[in-house]
Design a protein around this motif. Structure first.
Motif, short mmCIF file in Angstrom:
data_model
loop_
_atom_site.label_atom_id
_atom_site.label_comp_id
_atom_site.label_asym_id
_atom_site.label_seq_id
_atom_site.Cartn_x
_atom_site.Cartn_y
_atom_site.Cartn_z
N LYS A 222 15.59 73.83 36.54
CA LYS A 222 15.35 73.62 35.11
C LYS A 222 13.85 73.67 34.79
CE LYS A 222 19.38 70.75 33.98
NZ LYS A 222 19.80 69.38 33.57
N ALA A 223 13.06 73.02 35.64
CA ALA A 223 11.61 73.01 35.41
C ALA A 223 11.05 74.43 35.47
CB ALA A 223 10.93 72.13 36.45
N ARG A 224 11.52 75.19 36.45
CA ARG A 224 11.04 76.58 36.60
C ARG A 224 11.52 77.44 35.43
NH1 ARG A 224 13.29 77.41 40.97
NH2 ARG A 224 14.74 79.15 40.69
N ALA A 225 12.77 77.26 35.02
CA ALA A 225 13.31 78.03 33.90
C ALA A 225 12.53 77.74 32.62
CB ALA A 225 14.79 77.70 33.71
N TYR A 226 12.19 76.46 32.42
CA TYR A 226 11.44 76.12 31.20
C TYR A 226 10.04 76.70 31.26
CZ TYR A 226 10.13 73.60 27.03
OH TYR A 226 9.73 73.31 25.73
N TRP A 227 9.45 76.74 32.45
CA TRP A 227 8.11 77.33 32.55
C TRP A 227 8.13 78.79 32.13
CZ3 TRP A 227 5.89 81.42 35.14
CH2 TRP A 227 4.50 81.50 35.03
N TRP A 228 9.17 79.54 32.54
CA TRP A 228 9.27 80.95 32.14
C TRP A 228 9.44 81.07 30.63
CZ3 TRP A 228 7.65 84.85 34.80
CH2 TRP A 228 7.64 84.79 36.20
N LEU A 229 10.17 80.14 30.03
CA LEU A 229 10.32 80.16 28.57
C LEU A 229 8.96 79.93 27.90
CD1 LEU A 229 13.60 78.06 28.21
CD2 LEU A 229 13.35 80.52 27.79
N GLN A 230 8.19 79.01 28.46
CA GLN A 230 6.83 78.78 27.95
C GLN A 230 5.99 80.05 28.07
OE1 GLN A 230 6.04 74.08 29.16
NE2 GLN A 230 4.67 75.64 29.89
N LYS A 231 6.00 80.62 29.24
CA LYS A 231 5.17 81.80 29.52
C LYS A 231 5.52 82.96 28.59
CE LYS A 231 3.70 84.84 33.31
NZ LYS A 231 3.93 86.10 32.60
N ASP A 232 6.82 83.11 28.30
CA ASP A 232 7.26 84.21 27.44
C ASP A 232 7.18 83.88 25.95
OD1 ASP A 232 7.77 85.65 29.73
OD2 ASP A 232 9.91 85.14 29.79
N GLY A 233 6.69 82.68 25.64
CA GLY A 233 6.53 82.28 24.25
C GLY A 233 7.83 82.00 23.52
N LYS A 234 8.88 81.64 24.26
CA LYS A 234 10.19 81.40 23.65
C LYS A 234 10.40 79.94 23.25
CE LYS A 234 12.38 85.29 26.01
NZ LYS A 234 13.43 85.74 26.96
N VAL A 235 9.49 79.08 23.67
CA VAL A 235 9.51 77.67 23.25
C VAL A 235 8.09 77.28 22.83
CG1 VAL A 235 11.48 76.93 24.65
CG2 VAL A 235 9.19 76.93 25.65
N LYS A 236 8.00 76.33 21.92
CA LYS A 236 6.69 75.91 21.43
C LYS A 236 6.14 74.70 22.18
CE LYS A 236 7.34 77.65 16.72
NZ LYS A 236 7.39 77.29 15.27
N SER A 237 7.03 73.80 22.58
CA SER A 237 6.59 72.57 23.25
C SER A 237 6.24 72.85 24.71
CB SER A 237 7.68 71.51 23.17
OG SER A 237 7.95 71.18 21.82
N ILE A 238 5.11 72.32 25.15
CA ILE A 238 4.67 72.49 26.53
C ILE A 238 5.14 71.29 27.35
CG2 ILE A 238 2.68 72.76 28.07
CD1 ILE A 238 3.19 75.13 26.15
N HIS A 239 6.00 71.57 28.33
CA HIS A 239 6.52 70.50 29.19
C HIS A 239 6.30 70.77 30.68
CE1 HIS A 239 8.13 68.59 25.71
NE2 HIS A 239 9.07 69.48 25.49
N VAL A 240 5.64 71.89 31.00
CA VAL A 240 5.34 72.22 32.40
C VAL A 240 3.90 72.70 32.47
CG1 VAL A 240 5.95 73.62 34.42
CG2 VAL A 240 7.73 72.99 32.76
N LYS A 241 3.19 72.24 33.49
CA LYS A 241 1.82 72.71 33.70
C LYS A 241 1.64 73.13 35.15
CE LYS A 241 -3.06 71.50 33.07
NZ LYS A 241 -4.02 70.47 32.58
N VAL A 242 1.04 74.29 35.34
CA VAL A 242 0.75 74.80 36.68
C VAL A 242 -0.67 74.40 37.04
CG1 VAL A 242 0.59 76.84 38.14
CG2 VAL A 242 2.29 76.76 36.30
N LEU A 243 -0.83 73.87 38.26
CA LEU A 243 -2.15 73.51 38.78
C LEU A 243 -2.45 74.47 39.92
CD1 LEU A 243 -1.65 69.62 38.86
CD2 LEU A 243 -2.58 71.02 36.99
N PRO A 244 -3.04 75.62 39.62
CA PRO A 244 -3.18 76.68 40.62
C PRO A 244 -4.13 76.33 41.76
CG PRO A 244 -4.36 77.25 38.62
CD PRO A 244 -3.62 75.99 38.32
N ALA A 245 -3.71 76.72 42.97
CA ALA A 245 -4.56 76.55 44.15
C ALA A 245 -4.00 77.40 45.28
CB ALA A 245 -4.64 75.09 44.57
#
Length: 276
Positions: A222-245
């Motif tokens: 679910k977390a991963r699916a929501y991140w893709w929705l965020q990335k594709d601009g299909k949802v407005k609310s941000i509920h996942v954050k990537v901390l790249p390393a």
């Protein structure tokens, strides 16, 4: 006719009050023993009311049933060290400022150390959790031997956590200052919780977790699916954050908000992996 001149302003005499009027308008005088019993009772009641009102304006003493603010009782030095060691073991230096709030939320919800159980570093007492705890002043695991097969400890083969912390120059020059700084941030979270930028966010994991490589839990899907929705601009609310390393990339998220979204919207059967 008299001599012309200035007219005198007539003087108006104040009306004479009758005895009954004087008695009603005068402020009642309540003295000691000579006062009317009813008036003495009124004075006692009035005094008690004033005292109660004054007491209500005083801050509640600690332990008197009211909150006095400040650090909660469960946030002991031991807990703060363990929280800091958990964050340090779970994150790189660039990630810790975000991840610390996730464990603050978990500990706050559990009102104690039980909130750290979601961390594999804490629950399995990973070697780096034990090292960071020693760096922070808790020597519980100081006599534990270092893992002999790990390359990062090859120079300290056959030695202990204490040896590694006391003889390693990197610990003294880099790790110790980092640990001290994070511990101060942990203390600040408890004294200033309103600065929390991730209220209700309690999810945190690495690439293997997020991509369901270490599990088959729909929680991560679910977390991963929501991140893709965020990335594709299909949802407005941000509920996942990537901390790249790179391979140490971490993810933090708000599971309750994501669950609420997928209660109203279908979860895709297949969700692409995240590739850093």
């Amino acid at each position: 006719m008299g001599r012309p001149g200035k007219r005198k302003t007539p003087r108006h005499k104040a009306p004479v009050r009758q005895p009954e009027e004087q008695q009603q308008s005068a402020a009642p005088k309540i003295s000691g023993r000579g006062a009317d019993p009813l008036q003495r009772l009124l004075r006692v009641v009035q005094g008690a009311g004033n005292a109660a009102g004054a007491a209500a304006l005083q801050p509640n003493p600690a332990g008197a049933g009211g909150s006095t603010g400040g650090t909660p009782a469960y946030a002991t030095t031991d807990l703060k060290r363990r929280l800091a060691a958990t964050v340090l073991a779970e994150s790189t230096e660039s990630q810790q400022d975000d991840i610390r709030w996730i464990y603050f939320n978990l500990v706050s919800a559990a009102k104690g150390e039980g909130g750290l159980a979601k961390s594999s570093a804490y629950s399995h007492k990973s070697i780096w959790y034990r090292i960071w705890l020693h760096v922070l002043g808790d020597t519980t695991y100081g006599k534990d031997p270092l893992p002999g097969k790990k390359k990062e400890f090859s120079e300290f083969k056959g030695q202990t956590v204490k040896d590694f912390c006391e003889k390693n120059g990197w610990i003294k020059t880099v790790a110790a200052p980092r640990g001290k700084s994070l511990y101060a941030q942990v203390e600040s979270m408890f004294t200033n919780p309103t600065r929390n930028p991730y209220e209700n966010w309690t999810g945190q994991g690495n690439l293997a977790d997020f991509n369901n490589k270490s599990n088959r839990d729909v929680y991560w899907k679910k977390a991963r699916a929501y991140w893709w929705l965020q990335k594709d601009g299909k949802v407005k609310s941000i509920h996942v954050k990537v901390l790249p390393a790179g391979k140490d990339t971490q993810f933090i998220f708000n599971p309750s908000a994501i669950d609420a979204y997928f209660r109203k919207n279908p979860l895709p059967a297949k969700v692409p992996e995240y590739v850093p």
